[in-house]
Design a protein around this motif. Structure first.
Motif, PDB file in Angstrom:
ATOM      1  N   HIS A 128       0.872  -1.075   0.048  1.00  0.00           N
ATOM      2  CA  HIS A 128       0.039   0.001  -0.069  1.00  0.00           C
ATOM      3  C   HIS A 128       0.912   1.227  -0.052  1.00  0.00           C
ATOM      4  CE1 HIS A 128      -2.465   2.798   2.785  1.00  0.00           C
ATOM      5  NE2 HIS A 128      -2.951   3.015   1.411  1.00  0.00           N
ATOM      6  N   MET A 129       1.075   1.768  -1.170  1.00  0.00           N
ATOM      7  CA  MET A 129       2.152   2.833  -1.180  1.00  0.00           C
ATOM      8  C   MET A 129       1.426   4.023  -1.867  1.00  0.00           C
ATOM      9  SD  MET A 129       5.589   2.656  -3.550  1.00  0.00           S
ATOM     10  CE  MET A 129       6.374   1.178  -2.738  1.00  0.00           C
ATOM     11  N   GLY A 130       1.541   5.255  -1.136  1.00  0.00           N
ATOM     12  CA  GLY A 130       1.230   6.393  -1.607  1.00  0.00           C
ATOM     13  C   GLY A 130       0.334   7.173  -0.798  1.00  0.00           C
ATOM     14  N   TRP A 131      -0.382   8.221  -0.955  1.00  0.00           N
ATOM     15  CA  TRP A 131      -1.230   9.193  -0.235  1.00  0.00           C
ATOM     16  C   TRP A 131      -2.466   8.656  -0.034  1.00  0.00           C
ATOM     17  CZ3 TRP A 131       1.173  13.542   2.079  1.00  0.00           C
ATOM     18  CH2 TRP A 131       2.468  13.938   1.401  1.00  0.00           C
ATOM     19  N   ASN A 132      -3.144   8.405   1.184  1.00  0.00           N
ATOM     20  CA  ASN A 132      -4.345   7.974   1.319  1.00  0.00           C
ATOM     21  C   ASN A 132      -4.871   9.013   2.696  1.00  0.00           C
ATOM     22  OD1 ASN A 132      -6.553   6.687   1.211  1.00  0.00           O
ATOM     23  ND2 ASN A 132      -5.677   4.588   1.443  1.00  0.00           N
ATOM     24  N   GLY A 133      -6.411   9.073   2.495  1.00  0.00           N
ATOM     25  CA  GLY A 133      -6.995  10.108   3.647  1.00  0.00           C
ATOM     26  C   GLY A 133      -6.974   9.277   4.812  1.00  0.00           C
ATOM     27  N   HIS A 151      -4.319  14.128   4.315  1.00  0.00           N
ATOM     28  CA  HIS A 151      -3.744  12.824   3.527  1.00  0.00           C
ATOM     29  C   HIS A 151      -2.269  12.726   4.070  1.00  0.00           C
ATOM     30  CE1 HIS A 151      -7.094  12.711   0.999  1.00  0.00           C
ATOM     31  NE2 HIS A 151      -6.824  11.736   0.087  1.00  0.00           N
ATOM     32  N   TYR A 153       1.384   9.939   3.725  1.00  0.00           N
ATOM     33  CA  TYR A 153       2.322   9.023   3.062  1.00  0.00           C
ATOM     34  C   TYR A 153       2.435   7.612   3.626  1.00  0.00           C
ATOM     35  CZ  TYR A 153       5.308   7.032  -0.245  1.00  0.00           C
ATOM     36  OH  TYR A 153       6.237   6.313  -0.920  1.00  0.00           O
ATOM     37  N   THR A 155       3.742   3.691   3.110  1.00  0.00           N
ATOM     38  CA  THR A 155       4.461   2.550   2.158  1.00  0.00           C
ATOM     39  C   THR A 155       4.547   1.343   3.013  1.00  0.00           C
ATOM     40  OG1 THR A 155       6.379   2.182   1.087  1.00  0.00           O
ATOM     41  CG2 THR A 155       6.368   3.869   2.634  1.00  0.00           C
ATOM     42  N   GLU A 195       7.319  12.180   8.853  1.00  0.00           N
ATOM     43  CA  GLU A 195       8.325  13.044   8.269  1.00  0.00           C
ATOM     44  C   GLU A 195       8.412  13.191   6.705  1.00  0.00           C
ATOM     45  OE1 GLU A 195       8.057   9.727   9.089  1.00  0.00           O
ATOM     46  OE2 GLU A 195       9.660   8.534   8.199  1.00  0.00           O
ATOM     47  N   LYS A 196       7.316  12.142   6.005  1.00  0.00           N
ATOM     48  CA  LYS A 196       7.372  12.114   4.490  1.00  0.00           C
ATOM     49  C   LYS A 196       6.071  12.861   4.071  1.00  0.00           C
ATOM     50  CE  LYS A 196      11.146  11.168   3.640  1.00  0.00           C
ATOM     51  NZ  LYS A 196      12.176  11.770   2.850  1.00  0.00           N
ATOM     52  N   GLN A 198       4.496  15.928   4.238  1.00  0.00           N
ATOM     53  CA  GLN A 198       4.439  17.425   4.018  1.00  0.00           C
ATOM     54  C   GLN A 198       3.977  18.007   5.178  1.00  0.00           C
ATOM     55  OE1 GLN A 198       2.811  17.556   0.157  1.00  0.00           O
ATOM     56  NE2 GLN A 198       4.655  17.800  -0.877  1.00  0.00           N
ATOM     57  N   ARG A 199       3.081  19.150   5.104  1.00  0.00           N
ATOM     58  CA  ARG A 199       2.638  19.849   6.039  1.00  0.00           C
ATOM     59  C   ARG A 199       1.826  19.090   7.356  1.00  0.00           C
ATOM     60  NH1 ARG A 199      -1.672  22.125   8.845  1.00  0.00           N
ATOM     61  NH2 ARG A 199      -3.023  21.049   7.572  1.00  0.00           N
ATOM     62  N   LEU A 202       4.174  17.127   9.393  1.00  0.00           N
ATOM     63  CA  LEU A 202       4.905  18.161  10.193  1.00  0.00           C
ATOM     64  C   LEU A 202       4.127  18.602  11.470  1.00  0.00           C
ATOM     65  CD1 LEU A 202       7.046  20.187   7.585  1.00  0.00           C
ATOM     66  CD2 LEU A 202       7.944  18.264   9.200  1.00  0.00           C
TER      67      LEU A 202
ATOM     68  N   MET B   1      -9.450   6.363   0.242  1.00  0.00           N
ATOM     69  CA  MET B   1      -9.017   5.849  -1.083  1.00  0.00           C
ATOM     70  C   MET B   1      -7.405   6.411  -1.170  1.00  0.00           C
ATOM     71  SD  MET B   1     -10.551   6.166  -4.767  1.00  0.00           S
ATOM     72  CE  MET B   1     -12.313   5.488  -4.467  1.00  0.00           C
ATOM     73  N   LEU B   2      -6.709   5.076  -1.817  1.00  0.00           N
ATOM     74  CA  LEU B   2      -5.438   5.599  -2.203  1.00  0.00           C
ATOM     75  C   LEU B   2      -5.433   6.672  -3.425  1.00  0.00           C
ATOM     76  CD1 LEU B   2      -2.570   4.991  -1.447  1.00  0.00           C
ATOM     77  CD2 LEU B   2      -2.204   3.260  -3.127  1.00  0.00           C
ATOM     78  N   LYS B   3      -4.612   7.517  -3.621  1.00  0.00           N
ATOM     79  CA  LYS B   3      -4.504   8.644  -4.600  1.00  0.00           C
ATOM     80  C   LYS B   3      -3.617   8.345  -5.592  1.00  0.00           C
ATOM     81  CE  LYS B   3      -8.011  10.492  -2.303  1.00  0.00           C
ATOM     82  NZ  LYS B   3      -8.118   9.741  -1.093  1.00  0.00           N
ATOM     83  N   ARG B   5      -0.598   8.994  -7.743  1.00  0.00           N
ATOM     84  CA  ARG B   5       0.589   9.956  -7.282  1.00  0.00           C
ATOM     85  C   ARG B   5       1.070  10.640  -8.625  1.00  0.00           C
ATOM     86  NH1 ARG B   5       4.764   5.811  -5.566  1.00  0.00           N
ATOM     87  NH2 ARG B   5       3.137   4.307  -6.153  1.00  0.00           N
ATOM     88  N   PHE B  74       9.797  17.433   2.800  1.00  0.00           N
ATOM     89  CA  PHE B  74       9.414  16.543   3.626  1.00  0.00           C
ATOM     90  C   PHE B  74       8.351  15.445   2.768  1.00  0.00           C
ATOM     91  CE2 PHE B  74      10.947  19.507   6.400  1.00  0.00           C
ATOM     92  CZ  PHE B  74      11.936  18.895   6.950  1.00  0.00           C
ATOM     93  N   MET B  75       8.840  15.008   1.721  1.00  0.00           N
ATOM     94  CA  MET B  75       7.794  14.124   0.855  1.00  0.00           C
ATOM     95  C   MET B  75       8.760  13.288   0.484  1.00  0.00           C
ATOM     96  SD  MET B  75       8.302  16.736  -2.518  1.00  0.00           S
ATOM     97  CE  MET B  75       7.044  15.896  -3.275  1.00  0.00           C
ATOM     98  N   PRO B  76       8.131  11.815  -0.132  1.00  0.00           N
ATOM     99  CA  PRO B  76       8.968  10.980  -0.683  1.00  0.00           C
ATOM    100  C   PRO B  76       9.899  11.109  -1.910  1.00  0.00           C
ATOM    101  CG  PRO B  76       6.418  10.442  -0.614  1.00  0.00           C
ATOM    102  CD  PRO B  76       6.581  11.874  -0.341  1.00  0.00           C
ATOM    103  N   GLN B 123       9.589  -1.981   0.093  1.00  0.00           N
ATOM    104  CA  GLN B 123       8.945  -0.970  -0.108  1.00  0.00           C
ATOM    105  C   GLN B 123      10.009   0.304  -0.630  1.00  0.00           C
ATOM    106  OE1 GLN B 123       9.841  -1.613   3.102  1.00  0.00           O
ATOM    107  NE2 GLN B 123      11.031  -0.092   3.060  1.00  0.00           N
ATOM    108  N   VAL B 257       2.668  25.145   9.247  1.00  0.00           N
ATOM    109  CA  VAL B 257       2.614  24.413  10.506  1.00  0.00           C
ATOM    110  C   VAL B 257       2.421  25.255  11.404  1.00  0.00           C
ATOM    111  CG1 VAL B 257       3.960  23.043  12.161  1.00  0.00           C
ATOM    112  CG2 VAL B 257       4.165  22.680   9.546  1.00  0.00           C
TER     113      VAL B 257
END
Lengths: 214, 258
Positions: A128-133, A151, A153, A155, A195-196, A198-199, A202, B1-3, B5, B74-76, B123, B257
């Motif tokens: 399960h990889m990616g952004w989810n709500g 949302h 991240y 993985t 930590e991945k 974004q806002r 954080l 639901m997974l979005k 990317r 701070f993103m993948p 992963q 933030v």
């Protein structure tokens, strides 16, 4: 001075977690020193603890248990002294009774449950990889100010199966609900990577550094 | 639901971006870190750096780029190019990458995939497959698409999944650079062969090219370079086009933030 101990036991996301904590601290004005440490005494006396983790459950458990006195020090701080604790990804999964990735590995047993492979619905890839709500189930101090429809991240291929749904603070939907945030007393843990994220991520870290569990 | 990317990709050589980049308000368009920061602010879901440095010395430069990016974004972050061993993977992860893409080395020695997965978890392991149509099937090319291998891309995709890859970065050599849309038949063929996530790459020319890769091709993410770098398509345009076509995207609004 009060400090947060970020546990260094060889986890791949240690530096990302450190950078995110420092950025969150400076953005929110949290008065919190951050020490990256593997020293059992430092952990025992810490005022807050963050446990990162990524990769295999068994490897992470082994790495952590290879540091003399670390697991006992964590137990003394988090269970006996009830200092605020934040586990990230496998750092969260280690709070469970056991992990079932490549055999059975005991966790800390702080939160009742097992960490088992995601049973994916047809057409849904694992990991399960990616952004989810996030669906929030608790009005928890660490989950404040995340905005509309937050949302984050993810993985991972394994997820926490809780015995007590009272420990579930947020879930995410991947064909079926997946444990996203667990919380009990002074402990929180996220399956995703703040930590991945974004806002939103954080903000959670900033919230954690200001959190005073009652 | 997974979005779905949306992933901007930067080609980096000796620490500098190489494909033309044309951003208004950017003093140094050759600085990958500055570009990464802009994409971060615009709500990219992930970033990809492909290191096309030939020299050995360049590797250290790339580690520095990754580390400076991870300090601010701070993103993948996925990093590929020249990864030969689990040791290469570990040093990139330590520098701040979340995933490492292996290309030529995975073809020459598929064992490196399991080695990397054992070291860092599936992963973190992406296998980059560059494929070109050959008769009724697709053939793998390596070395930046220059070297044919005679290997069937669909069979290889299934093999890398078995060996522990967590994702496939699938580039169509036929479509790359044409701006005529992603290679839907190729995506469908690989989708039918594997259960791990697939990143579609090669061929994006406009915002409306993105959704078919997901809805018809079964991709979980769309990667593009020039359309983003030249400002032809903004990340907001990309999100809007995907959402309008029915591919779920992450809601994004810049906030601070507190």
């Amino acid at each position: 001075m009060a400090y947060l101990a970020l546990i260094d036991y060889g986890s791949g996301n240690l530096h990302s977690a450190e950078r995110a904590l420092r950025t969150a601290a400076s953005a929110s004005g949290a008065a919190c020193e951050i020490h990256v440490t593997a020293d059992a005494d430092m952990v025992r006396r810490a005022d807050r603890i963050v446990l990162p983790g990524v990769g295999h459950y068994a490897d992470c458990a082994k790495g952590l248990r290879a540091v003399p006195g670390l697991e006992d020090a964590l137990g003394e701080a988090v269970i006996d002294r009830a200092v605020p604790f934040f586990g990230i990804c496998v750092g969260m999964q280690l709070m469970a009774d056991r992990g079932l990735e490549d055999g059975e590995t005991p966790g800390f047993g702080w939160i009742q449950g097992d960490v088992d492979r995601i049973k994916a619905a047809p057409g849904l890839p694992v990991p399960h990889m990616g952004w989810n709500g996030l669906q929030l189930h608790q009005d928890h101090p660490v989950l404040q100010g995340l905005g509309e429809d937050p949302h984050v991240y993810f993985t991972h291929s394994y997820a926490m199966q809780l015995k007590d749904n009272g420990d579930l603070a947020a879930s995410t939907d991947y064909g079926a609900p997946i444990t996203a945030v667990i919380a009990r007393d002074n402990m929180v843990g996220t399956q995703f990577h703040p930590e991945k994220s974004q806002r939103v991520g954080l903000q959670m870290l900033a919230n954690f550094m200001a959190w005073r569990p009652v | 639901m997974l979005k779905t990317r949306i992933i901007p990709c930067l080609d980096v050589k000796d620490g500098r971006t190489v494909k033309g980049v044309n951003f208004v308000d950017l003093r140094d368009a050759g600085d990958p870190v500055a570009l990464a920061k802009i994409y971060d602010e615009q709500g990219a879901d992930e970033l990809c750096f492909l290191d096309i440095t030939a020299s050995h010395e360049g590797r250290g430069t790339m580690l520095d780029v990754v580390s400076r990016t991870a300090e601010q974004c701070f993103m993948p972050l996925t990093v590929g190019g020249g990864v030969r061993s689990a040791a290469n993977l570990v040093e990139l992860l330590r520098a701040g990458a979340d995933k490492v893409a292996i290309n030529s080395a995975a073809v020459a020695n598929p064992g490196v995939i399991s080695e990397c997965a054992a070291k860092a978890g599936s992963q973190a392991v992406v296998v980059a497959i560059d494929a070109r149509k050959s008769g009724d099937s697709w053939e793998i090319f390596t070395h930046g698409g220059r070297k044919p291998t005679g290997i069937n891309a669909v069979e290889f995709a299934a093999e890398v999944e078995r060996r522990g890859a967590g994702e496939i970065l699938l580039t169509s050599m036929d479509k790359d650079g044409t701006k005529s849309g992603y290679d839907i038949p190729l995506l469908k063929a690989i989708r039918a062969a594997v259960d791990i996530p697939i990143v579609a790459s090669g061929g994006a020319g406009k915002a409306s090219d993105l959704a078919p890769a997901v809805l018809e091709g079964g991709a979980n993410a769309v990667l593009a370079a020039s359309i983003f770098h030249f400002g032809e398509v903004s990340l907001a345009d990309a999100r809007a086009a995907l959402a309008a076509a029915g591919a779920p995207v992450r809601p994004f609004e810049p906030q601070k933030v507190k």
